[in-house]
Scaffold this motif. Structure first.
Motif, PDB file in Angstrom:
ATOM      1  N   TYR A  26      26.839  22.802  -1.609  1.00  0.00           N
ATOM      2  CA  TYR A  26      26.112  21.925  -0.582  1.00  0.00           C
ATOM      3  C   TYR A  26      26.088  20.339  -1.087  1.00  0.00           C
ATOM      4  O   TYR A  26      26.020  20.204  -2.295  1.00  0.00           O
ATOM      5  CB  TYR A  26      24.604  22.408  -0.608  1.00  0.00           C
ATOM      6  N   ASP A  27      26.667  19.517  -0.097  1.00  0.00           N
ATOM      7  CA  ASP A  27      26.544  18.185  -0.320  1.00  0.00           C
ATOM      8  C   ASP A  27      26.193  17.261   0.503  1.00  0.00           C
ATOM      9  O   ASP A  27      25.945  17.581   1.899  1.00  0.00           O
ATOM     10  CB  ASP A  27      28.159  17.704  -0.451  1.00  0.00           C
ATOM     11  N   ALA A  28      25.478  16.084   0.117  1.00  0.00           N
ATOM     12  CA  ALA A  28      24.938  15.170   1.165  1.00  0.00           C
ATOM     13  C   ALA A  28      25.263  13.711   0.366  1.00  0.00           C
ATOM     14  O   ALA A  28      24.851  13.589  -0.692  1.00  0.00           O
ATOM     15  CB  ALA A  28      23.391  15.321   1.412  1.00  0.00           C
ATOM     16  N   THR A  29      25.564  12.842   1.065  1.00  0.00           N
ATOM     17  CA  THR A  29      25.589  11.434   0.531  1.00  0.00           C
ATOM     18  C   THR A  29      25.110  10.220   1.636  1.00  0.00           C
ATOM     19  O   THR A  29      24.960  10.709   2.735  1.00  0.00           O
ATOM     20  CB  THR A  29      27.196  11.232   0.299  1.00  0.00           C
ATOM     21  N   LEU A  30      24.754   9.111   0.854  1.00  0.00           N
ATOM     22  CA  LEU A  30      24.247   8.186   1.667  1.00  0.00           C
ATOM     23  C   LEU A  30      25.275   6.894   1.269  1.00  0.00           C
ATOM     24  O   LEU A  30      25.299   6.734   0.184  1.00  0.00           O
ATOM     25  CB  LEU A  30      22.987   7.815   1.573  1.00  0.00           C
ATOM     26  N   GLU A  31      26.037   6.437   2.194  1.00  0.00           N
ATOM     27  CA  GLU A  31      26.763   5.412   1.764  1.00  0.00           C
ATOM     28  C   GLU A  31      26.780   3.947   2.436  1.00  0.00           C
ATOM     29  O   GLU A  31      26.427   4.153   3.788  1.00  0.00           O
ATOM     30  CB  GLU A  31      28.354   6.013   2.322  1.00  0.00           C
ATOM     31  N   TRP A  32      26.792   2.946   1.883  1.00  0.00           N
ATOM     32  CA  TRP A  32      26.554   1.556   2.471  1.00  0.00           C
ATOM     33  C   TRP A  32      27.758   0.610   2.083  1.00  0.00           C
ATOM     34  O   TRP A  32      28.159   0.290   1.023  1.00  0.00           O
ATOM     35  CB  TRP A  32      25.512   0.958   1.809  1.00  0.00           C
ATOM     36  N   TYR A  33      28.571   0.260   3.242  1.00  0.00           N
ATOM     37  CA  TYR A  33      29.570  -0.460   3.076  1.00  0.00           C
ATOM     38  C   TYR A  33      29.279  -1.831   3.488  1.00  0.00           C
ATOM     39  O   TYR A  33      29.240  -2.236   4.702  1.00  0.00           O
ATOM     40  CB  TYR A  33      30.917   0.077   3.637  1.00  0.00           C
ATOM     41  N   PHE A  34      28.955  -2.825   2.553  1.00  0.00           N
ATOM     42  CA  PHE A  34      28.590  -4.260   2.827  1.00  0.00           C
ATOM     43  C   PHE A  34      29.444  -5.064   2.783  1.00  0.00           C
ATOM     44  O   PHE A  34      29.301  -6.196   3.070  1.00  0.00           O
ATOM     45  CB  PHE A  34      27.318  -4.530   1.905  1.00  0.00           C
ATOM     46  N   ALA A  35      30.764  -4.784   2.114  1.00  0.00           N
ATOM     47  CA  ALA A  35      31.970  -5.570   2.212  1.00  0.00           C
ATOM     48  C   ALA A  35      33.298  -4.956   2.118  1.00  0.00           C
ATOM     49  O   ALA A  35      33.104  -3.682   1.971  1.00  0.00           O
ATOM     50  CB  ALA A  35      31.757  -6.722   0.968  1.00  0.00           C
ATOM     51  N   LYS A  36      34.345  -5.709   2.443  1.00  0.00           N
ATOM     52  CA  LYS A  36      35.598  -4.928   2.418  1.00  0.00           C
ATOM     53  C   LYS A  36      35.656  -4.202   1.059  1.00  0.00           C
ATOM     54  O   LYS A  36      36.378  -3.344   0.768  1.00  0.00           O
ATOM     55  CB  LYS A  36      36.701  -5.953   2.784  1.00  0.00           C
ATOM     56  N   ASN A  37      35.313  -4.927  -0.128  1.00  0.00           N
ATOM     57  CA  ASN A  37      35.504  -4.434  -1.338  1.00  0.00           C
ATOM     58  C   ASN A  37      34.081  -4.056  -2.118  1.00  0.00           C
ATOM     59  O   ASN A  37      34.140  -4.202  -3.248  1.00  0.00           O
ATOM     60  CB  ASN A  37      36.380  -5.082  -2.187  1.00  0.00           C
ATOM     61  N   GLY A  38      33.086  -4.038  -1.270  1.00  0.00           N
ATOM     62  CA  GLY A  38      31.708  -3.824  -1.756  1.00  0.00           C
ATOM     63  C   GLY A  38      31.166  -2.670  -0.983  1.00  0.00           C
ATOM     64  O   GLY A  38      30.909  -2.475   0.170  1.00  0.00           O
ATOM     65  N   SER A  39      30.527  -1.669  -1.758  1.00  0.00           N
ATOM     66  CA  SER A  39      29.777  -0.704  -1.320  1.00  0.00           C
ATOM     67  C   SER A  39      28.752  -0.116  -2.287  1.00  0.00           C
ATOM     68  O   SER A  39      28.768  -0.459  -3.321  1.00  0.00           O
ATOM     69  CB  SER A  39      30.723   0.308  -0.732  1.00  0.00           C
ATOM     70  N   ALA A  40      27.962   0.718  -1.625  1.00  0.00           N
ATOM     71  CA  ALA A  40      26.951   1.410  -2.732  1.00  0.00           C
ATOM     72  C   ALA A  40      26.764   2.594  -2.168  1.00  0.00           C
ATOM     73  O   ALA A  40      26.889   2.935  -0.689  1.00  0.00           O
ATOM     74  CB  ALA A  40      25.812   0.611  -2.735  1.00  0.00           C
ATOM     75  N   SER A  41      26.585   3.947  -2.897  1.00  0.00           N
ATOM     76  CA  SER A  41      26.273   5.099  -2.121  1.00  0.00           C
ATOM     77  C   SER A  41      25.435   5.935  -3.399  1.00  0.00           C
ATOM     78  O   SER A  41      25.755   5.782  -4.442  1.00  0.00           O
ATOM     79  CB  SER A  41      27.851   5.786  -2.066  1.00  0.00           C
ATOM     80  N   ILE A  42      24.905   7.087  -2.865  1.00  0.00           N
ATOM     81  CA  ILE A  42      24.154   7.923  -3.540  1.00  0.00           C
ATOM     82  C   ILE A  42      24.546   9.389  -3.048  1.00  0.00           C
ATOM     83  O   ILE A  42      24.741   9.653  -1.720  1.00  0.00           O
ATOM     84  CB  ILE A  42      22.769   7.910  -3.585  1.00  0.00           C
ATOM     85  N   ALA A  43      24.846  10.252  -3.914  1.00  0.00           N
ATOM     86  CA  ALA A  43      24.893  11.459  -3.333  1.00  0.00           C
ATOM     87  C   ALA A  43      24.217  12.788  -4.058  1.00  0.00           C
ATOM     88  O   ALA A  43      23.968  12.592  -5.422  1.00  0.00           O
ATOM     89  CB  ALA A  43      26.729  11.908  -3.576  1.00  0.00           C
TER      90      ALA A  43
END
Length: 945
Positions: free
Chosen positions: A729-746
């Motif tokens: 079972y998997d869940a992720t929250l992903e934020w792409y704020f720039a072409k080479n900038g991102s943050a995520s939590i899984a």
């Protein structure tokens, strides 16, 4: 597998192979199934520009690599993390296994200065592919990423949840190594790197390099591309290990037959206490050569058809030298006199635990030198196509793989002529240190020849595989694509281990009299360490290899004499037979063969719909796999007359797995998205684990006649192993704020059953008596739950030169347990899964501006358990654990001239030693191994034309 399909695969295998770095199972425009093309965000036009500024940004170097990996993760159908090299040699690591250790949720175990076993989310059961195709080494099921120079890789993708179109992932997921293809470049490219490295432990310089040549042509018959890549890496390593034994004893022993009962303790006021039975040093050094050649041809006769052919030769050559020196603290001497312990100091606050003491008398120290030469050759050739007609795209790939590993090993065992005084401290920075008082260890007259072991090990594997995939576009808005496919493979594996041992200790033969010339002082491998005893004498390594036949003849003559002195020793009589011939006799119990076919069918749909302003898409489907295997070995069978016979044993397994998968991506905006996934996975046991043979060796009494602790020791496989299963079972929250900038939590949860590990148990055998048996067993139920978090960005908003800084950070929390196997008879308690670190993180700082690039990377993982073993007194199972591990690496480059770059790397800057320890009761432990590893410094030149 049908006869016609066999013929199809065989004909594909016979096509001329372009020597190549494994075959890319897809075309240049088509990524691994379920992934977006690296570096391309065209799947979502709204995401092509920077999410903050809305303007297109052209990036290179680290920015480009991070952006491409981010795009792959963002647009993939599955939950995936990746590293991408934007240019040849741009991954600043020695090999692909080192590079992958920086991916969130991935940890690696290192030995002899290189990364080896890969763990994803704490699990080692990772399926591996090369260019989307099954690839393996010898009798293994997996490819060895440490055998791939990092310069070969265009990218490495870690699929943590699989889709139905992927080859069956393991419990931990799937790792795909992707190489370059000729249609990746616009026209002609010549690129490469030359590099020299220095190891501060081996004090040797080593060369490395790779060269890529690729070109595209427009011809009357269509577009053609060709690529060839050559790579070579040599590395010389030297590790030093000081250790204390895992067996912990007391001077009073545990029974009337225990030799420790007779140990004399002369220190007044000291009662019974615990200490390891042995301590010693272990050094290993070697030279690794890893050449590889890969090539690819691509042909596009029309816009809707593409055909390719690829091949690979990958090799390994190793020259290894192992030195060990062991001091025993419990055995009697040849006259049956037990040792005496004096100056005993106990650990304050820990009742019954020895801190230090002095040993006199007892058995003499033993030492050994092992010379080994080994080699691997692996070949893979493939052809494939992709054809688009109307709404349908049909693709296929067919490949043949052949791999062989061979090792030749000679061990010269020795011992001292007399027992020196031993002063030992059991905890000096984590493990034991000792000295031999004033003993003249450099006097060759003090060393005696104890025996010789010769071993030949061969492992082979070959297989054919093929797949056909259909991608169909529909008119249904909510289900725009349907995908179906079939895959078949046929694998063979073989392993044969032959050895012979001649015991010569009772003949009083000087070590210096062997036909290997003068003895040499070994080179110790400690950097800065409190170990007091470090060097001794041994025969020259090259002389051992060159005089192997003379040593065999001497061993044969010696064991013939020994049968007169020791007429009741069955091991010596057996040695006379085995050493009578130049070739090592084949040991039936030392080998196995396996044949395994698998047939898979999958079907999945790609769905897409909107709920208001929220876009939802994803995949749902299932993969059905039939595995049909036959595994053959030999077993020892007791006859009615009491005799024994070695008879062939064959076992079969045939089972069907239905593996559903469903992964949804919920896009709340251009920057924010959530993934939810459910998958099921199976991992087949390894061929060696399924080996039905058991190799049992009777333990001989000590030289003083004392009985062994166990009547025999044995190891082998387990044909009754079942596949490992997992519901994920998997869940992720992903934020792409720039072409080479991102943050995520899984967040993830794994419901496991049947986790396989090697366990030591005691069985009562009708022939051998009490046998200490080590073999793989299925554990019971288990589970892993955890969290991952990652962030990456460049600080473009800072002024001037400061805008070149960037950072990438990720961390993982894991909590995983499983039951010990029922076969161990200990109530099947829940224990921590072996190899699993509760915490792990990577922190990397970048700088890239103008002609200068630099990276500083710190990697840390918390301690973990490596094994569970029954204590000597058989009361409970104890664990062996590893201390937290950290690593700091640095790389930099400078481009003085366009397309000419100077590169410099430093690996393992901290040089922190590996440490583990062993519990001998519920609260107390002794340090086990302390291993000092090398630092690498390298300087090189990268070019591109």
């Amino acid at each position: 597998m049908t006869r016609s399909f066999h013929a199809l695969l065989a004909s594909a295998a016979l096509l001329p192979m372009i020597v190549a770095s494994s075959a890319w199972a897809q075309t240049s425009s088509e990524p691994l199934p379920g992934a977006a093309p690296a570096g391309a965000e065209q799947a979502d036009p709204a995401q092509d520009s920077d999410a903050t500024s809305g303007q297109e940004i052209v990036v290179t170097g680290y920015r480009a690599a991070l952006g491409s990996a981010q795009a792959l993760k963002r647009n993939s159908d599955s939950i995936v993390d990746a590293i991408v090299s934007e240019d040849i040699g741009k991954l600043p690591d020695n090999n692909a296994a080192e590079a992958i250790s920086r991916v969130v949720g991935v940890t690696v175990t290192r030995y002899n200065d290189e990364a080896g076993v890969i763990l994803v989310r704490g699990l080692p059961d990772v399926a591996t592919t090369f260019n989307g195709r099954e690839f393996f080494s010898a009798e293994d099921r997996v490819l060895h990423l440490q055998d791939f120079p990092a310069g070969v890789a265009a990218g490495i993708e870690v699929y943590k949840s699989g889709t139905a179109d992927l080859i069956e992932p393991g419990l931990a997921g799937l790792v795909n190594l992707r190489s370059r293809r000729p249609f990746d470049v616009k026209d002609t490219e010549i690129a490469g790197e030359i590099r020299g490295s220095y190891n501060d432990q081996s004090k040797k310089f080593d060369p490395a390099g790779n060269l890529l040549l690729t070109k595209r042509w427009d011809t009357p018959i269509g577009e053609i591309g060709a690529l060839i890549n050559l790579s070579y890496v040599r590395s010389t390593y030297r590790n030093a290990d000081r250790y204390a034994d895992s067996a912990v004893i007391t001077p009073r022993g545990f029974g009337v037959d225990d030799p420790a009962d007779d140990i004399k303790v002369t220190t007044p006021g000291v009662g019974n206490f615990n200490f390891p039975a042995n301590a010693g040093n272990f050094y290993e050094k070697g030279v690794r050569h890893r050449p590889a050649i890969n090539g690819t041809l691509q042909w596009r006769p029309s816009a809707d058809l593409e055909v390719y052919a690829e091949g690979l030769w990958q090799a390994y050559r190793g020259n290894v030298l192992r030195d060990s020196f062991n001091v025993n603290f419990e055995r009697r001497d040849l006259n049956g006199v037990a040792p005496t312990l004096s100056n005993v100091v106990l650990v304050p606050g820990e009742p019954g635990k020895a801190a230090s003491f002095t040993k006199t008398g007892g058995y003499v120290p033993e030492f050994s030198r092992v010379a080994q030469d080994d080699r691997t050759d692996t070949y893979q050739g493939a052809i494939g196509f992709k054809w688009t007609t109307g709404r349908a795209t049909l693709s296929g790939d067919f490949a043949y793989t052949n791999s062989r590993y061979k090792a030749l090993e000679i061990a010269i065992d020795s011992q001292l002529a007399t027992a020196p005084t031993i002063n030992v401290d059991w905890d000096a920075r984590g493990s034991a240190v000792f000295d031999l008082g004033g003993y003249d260890i450099m006097n060759p007259n003090t060393a005696r020849w104890r025996g010789i072991n010769q071993r030949e090990f061969v492992a082979k594997g070959n297989g054919i595989q093929g797949r056909l995939d259909l991608d169909l576009q529909t008119d249904w808005a909510f289900l725009p694509r349907l995908q179906f496919g079939v895959r078949a493979s046929d694998r063979n594996a073989l392993s044969q281990n032959n050895s012979r041992y001649a015991y010569t200790a009772g003949l009083d033969i000087p070590l210096a009299s062997l036909p290997t010339g003068a003895l040499e002082e070994i080179t110790e491998g400690f950097r800065s360490d409190p170990q007091r005893f470090r060097t001794w004498l041994a025969p020259d390594r090259d002389a051992i290899i060159a005089n192997s036949e003379a040593l065999r003849q001497l061993a044969y003559a010696s064991v013939q004499k020994a049968t007169i002195l020791f007429p009741n020793d069955g091991g010596i009589r057996d040695a006379v037979t085995k050493y009578a011939t130049a070739a090592i006799p084949v040991d039936p119990l030392g080998g196995f063969t396996a044949s395994e076919a698998s047939y898979a069918f999958y079907g999945q749909g790609k769905f897409a719909f909107n709920i208001g302003s929220i876009d939802i898409d994803g995949t749902a489907g299932a993969r059905v796999v039939n595995t049909d295997g036959e595994y053959r070995g030999f077993s020892r069978v007791q006859g009615a007359n009491g005799g024994t016979a070695i008879v062939p044993t064959t076992t079969r397994q045939n089972y069907v797995d239905v593996l559903p998968s469903a992964i949804a991506r919920i896009r709340f905006s251009r920057e924010w998205q959530v993934r939810l996934g459910y998958t099921q996975t199976r991992t087949r046991p390894g061929f060696g684990q399924l080996n039905p043979s058991l190799n049992i060796t009777a333990n001989s009494p000590g030289p003083d006649g004392s009985p062994p602790q166990f009547d025999a020791s044995g190891s082998g496989g387990n044909p009754n192993l079942r596949p490992l299963t997992s519901k994920n079972y998997d869940a992720t929250l992903e934020w792409y704020f720039a072409k080479n900038g991102s943050a995520s939590i899984a967040a993830f949860y794994r419901d496991l059953n049947g986790f396989i590990g090697n366990y030591t148990q005691v069985v009562n055998d009708p022939i051998y008596g009490r046998v200490q048996l080590n073999r793989p067993e299925n554990a019971g139920d288990g589970r892993i739950k955890g969290l991952e978090a990652s962030v990456q960005t460049f600080f473009d908003f800072l002024p001037g030169m400061l805008s070149g800084f960037g950072v990438q950070a990720n961390g993982t929390y894991l909590d995983g347990t499983n039951q010990l196997p029922q076969a161990l008879g200990v109530g099947s308690p829940q224990v921590q899964i072996t190899g699993l670190s509760k915490w792990a993180y990577n922190l990397t700082g970048f700088y890239e501006k103008g002609k200068v690039s630099a990276r500083l990377s710190y990697n840390w993982r918390s301690g973990y358990t490596t094994s569970y073993n029954r204590n000597v007194n058989e009361v409970q199972y104890a664990g062996e654990l590893v201390r937290p591990v950290s690593r700091l690496d640095f790389s930099a480059s400078y481009e003085p001239v366009t397309n000419i770059t100077v590169i410099a790397n430093v690996s393992n800057i901290l040089g922190q030693p590996f440490k583990n320890y062993r519990y001998y009761n519920e609260t107390q432990y002794f340090g086990r191994d302390l291993r000092v590893e090398g630092r690498y410094f390298s300087l090189g030149l990268r070019f591109k034309m």
